[in-house]
Scaffold this motif. Structure first.
Motif, mmCIF file in Angstrom:
data_model
loop_
_atom_site.group_PDB
_atom_site.id
_atom_site.type_symbol
_atom_site.label_atom_id
_atom_site.label_comp_id
_atom_site.label_asym_id
_atom_site.label_seq_id
_atom_site.Cartn_x
_atom_site.Cartn_y
_atom_site.Cartn_z
ATOM 1 N N ARG A 119 -5.596 9.856 3.147
ATOM 2 C CA ARG A 119 -5.751 8.506 3.706
ATOM 3 C C ARG A 119 -7.142 7.961 3.399
ATOM 4 O O ARG A 119 -7.305 6.801 3.045
ATOM 5 C CB ARG A 119 -5.521 8.494 5.221
ATOM 6 N N ARG A 152 11.075 10.052 9.276
ATOM 7 C CA ARG A 152 9.867 9.389 8.763
ATOM 8 C C ARG A 152 9.167 8.589 9.852
ATOM 9 O O ARG A 152 7.949 8.621 9.974
ATOM 10 C CB ARG A 152 10.220 8.471 7.595
ATOM 11 N N ASP A 170 5.333 9.232 10.846
ATOM 12 C CA ASP A 170 4.390 8.116 10.655
ATOM 13 C C ASP A 170 3.760 7.679 11.978
ATOM 14 O O ASP A 170 2.596 7.286 12.018
ATOM 15 C CB ASP A 170 5.087 6.900 10.013
ATOM 16 N N ARG A 223 1.384 10.906 13.712
ATOM 17 C CA ARG A 223 0.251 11.544 13.026
ATOM 18 C C ARG A 223 -1.062 11.156 13.726
ATOM 19 O O ARG A 223 -1.146 10.112 14.389
ATOM 20 C CB ARG A 223 0.241 11.185 11.545
ATOM 21 N N ILE A 230 -2.547 -1.500 8.073
ATOM 22 C CA ILE A 230 -3.401 -2.536 7.482
ATOM 23 C C ILE A 230 -4.160 -3.271 8.598
ATOM 24 O O ILE A 230 -5.377 -3.436 8.526
ATOM 25 C CB ILE A 230 -2.576 -3.540 6.629
ATOM 26 N N ARG A 287 3.055 6.896 -2.287
ATOM 27 C CA ARG A 287 4.162 7.368 -3.126
ATOM 28 C C ARG A 287 3.630 7.901 -4.461
ATOM 29 O O ARG A 287 4.136 8.887 -4.989
ATOM 30 C CB ARG A 287 5.161 6.233 -3.375
ATOM 31 N N THR A 340 0.813 -1.227 0.000
ATOM 32 C CA THR A 340 0.000 0.000 0.000
ATOM 33 C C THR A 340 0.846 1.276 0.000
ATOM 34 O O THR A 340 0.349 2.331 -0.384
ATOM 35 C CB THR A 340 -0.937 0.042 1.227
HETATM 36 O O1 DC Z 1 6.356 1.522 2.908
HETATM 37 P P1 DC Z 1 6.790 2.777 2.163
HETATM 38 O O2 DC Z 1 8.147 3.296 2.569
HETATM 39 O O3 DC Z 1 6.681 2.656 0.682
HETATM 40 O O4 DC Z 1 5.714 3.884 2.609
HETATM 41 C C1 DC Z 1 5.784 5.208 2.147
HETATM 42 C C2 DC Z 1 5.098 6.146 3.135
HETATM 43 O O5 DC Z 1 3.690 5.952 3.086
HETATM 44 C C3 DC Z 1 5.528 5.986 4.583
HETATM 45 O O6 DC Z 1 6.178 7.145 5.041
HETATM 46 C C4 DC Z 1 4.271 5.776 5.360
HETATM 47 C C5 DC Z 1 3.154 5.874 4.375
HETATM 48 N N1 DC Z 1 2.228 4.728 4.444
HETATM 49 C C6 DC Z 1 1.123 4.859 5.244
HETATM 50 O O7 DC Z 1 0.981 5.867 5.913
HETATM 51 N N2 DC Z 1 0.203 3.872 5.296
HETATM 52 C C7 DC Z 1 0.373 2.747 4.588
HETATM 53 N N3 DC Z 1 -0.560 1.793 4.653
HETATM 54 C C8 DC Z 1 1.522 2.573 3.777
HETATM 55 C C9 DC Z 1 2.447 3.597 3.729
#
Ligand code: DC
Length: 228
Positions: free
Chosen positions: A113, A184, A188, A191, A136, A40, A35
């Motif tokens: 989101r 990051r 993450d 938030r 997830i 991205r 996801t």
């Molecule tokens: O797993 P990744 O590095 O490709 O994720 C990129 C960004 O997306 C990461 O900073 C967190 C966000 N993300 C999210 O908030 N929820 C998800 N289900 C997947 C990624």
């Protein structure tokens, strides 16, 4: 009882989610869905269109209208899937440092989101899926019968990403990766909407000192336990 139809894998960057997720999906004959590529993809589209990623309103509107498609690899160049954004193949562009730099703030916007979670749920509910991300188990597929949270120290995760870059022949600085990863992780997990954290019923695996084979062995043990 059959194997769990949906497997949720969450955790911070470079904890092993995509390696384990892809292997597991192959062994089970399930779809592997990462996801993170959707967040991205929105970030890529914003940068491409010259939209300031600090502009929540415009980025949210973009997330609601951009067309993201994630399909089986169309080129045998080591990719896990092919990603189209409005018809353009952006698979490798999504891994560039500018995307890494902007994706966490973009993924913290509630409207972004909401738009992406709906699409992810729709894909997840078809079943036979290993879905990988940050939320997830907590938000996208809380009904998944097996939820795994992969973790590792930030130093080990930065080391892995650094080695990955070097192996691909890219220039790489461990210190820079470590700094970016800490930033990051912080965005993450702090938030307001769907922060990074294990679901109450997730099994947490610390992969810091484990090989891929050892993690796979633990995961298969969990699958068999749920099968008995
Ligand atoms: O797993 P990744 O590095 O490709 O994720 C990129 C960004 O997306 C990461 O900073 C967190 C966000 N993300 C999210 O908030 N929820 C998800 N289900 C997947 C990624």
């Amino acid at each position: 009882m059959p194997y769990p139809d949906m497997i949720a894998i969450d955790g911070p960057a470079a904890a092993g989610k995509s390696t384990i997720g892809e292997l597991l999906a192959k062994e089970l004959g399930y779809l592997y869905f990462d996801t993170g590529v959707m967040y991205r993809a929105v970030t890529w589209a914003a940068l491409q269109q010259g939209i300031d990623t600090a502009d929540e309103e415009r980025v949210t509107a973009l997330a609601e209208q951009v067309h993201i498609e994630v399909i089986q690899p169309t080129v045998a160049d080591g990719r896990q899937y092919t990603v189209y954004v409005d018809g353009q193949d952006v698979t490798w562009d999504l891994r560039r440092p500018e995307i890494d730099q902007h994706v966490s703030p973009v993924s913290a916007y509630p409207g972004v989101r909401a738009a992406l979670t709906i699409q992810q749920r729709r894909i997840g509910q078809r079943g036979k899926i290993v879905m990988v991300g940050r939320d997830i188990g907590t938000v996208v597929l809380p009904e998944a019968p097996l939820k795994i949270y992969l973790d590792a120290t930030v130093e080990e995760r930065a080391r892995r990403r650094h080695l990955e870059n070097l192996r691909r022949g890219q220039k790489s600085s461990y210190e820079e990766i470590l700094r970016a990863m800490r930033r990051r992780d912080k965005i993450d997990s702090e938030r307001d909407v769907a922060p990074l954290r294990p679901a109450a019923d997730a099994v947490v695996i610390d992969t810091t000192h484990l090989s891929i084979a050892q993690v796979m062995e633990l995961v298969w043990k969990l699958i068999r336990e749920r099968d008995s």
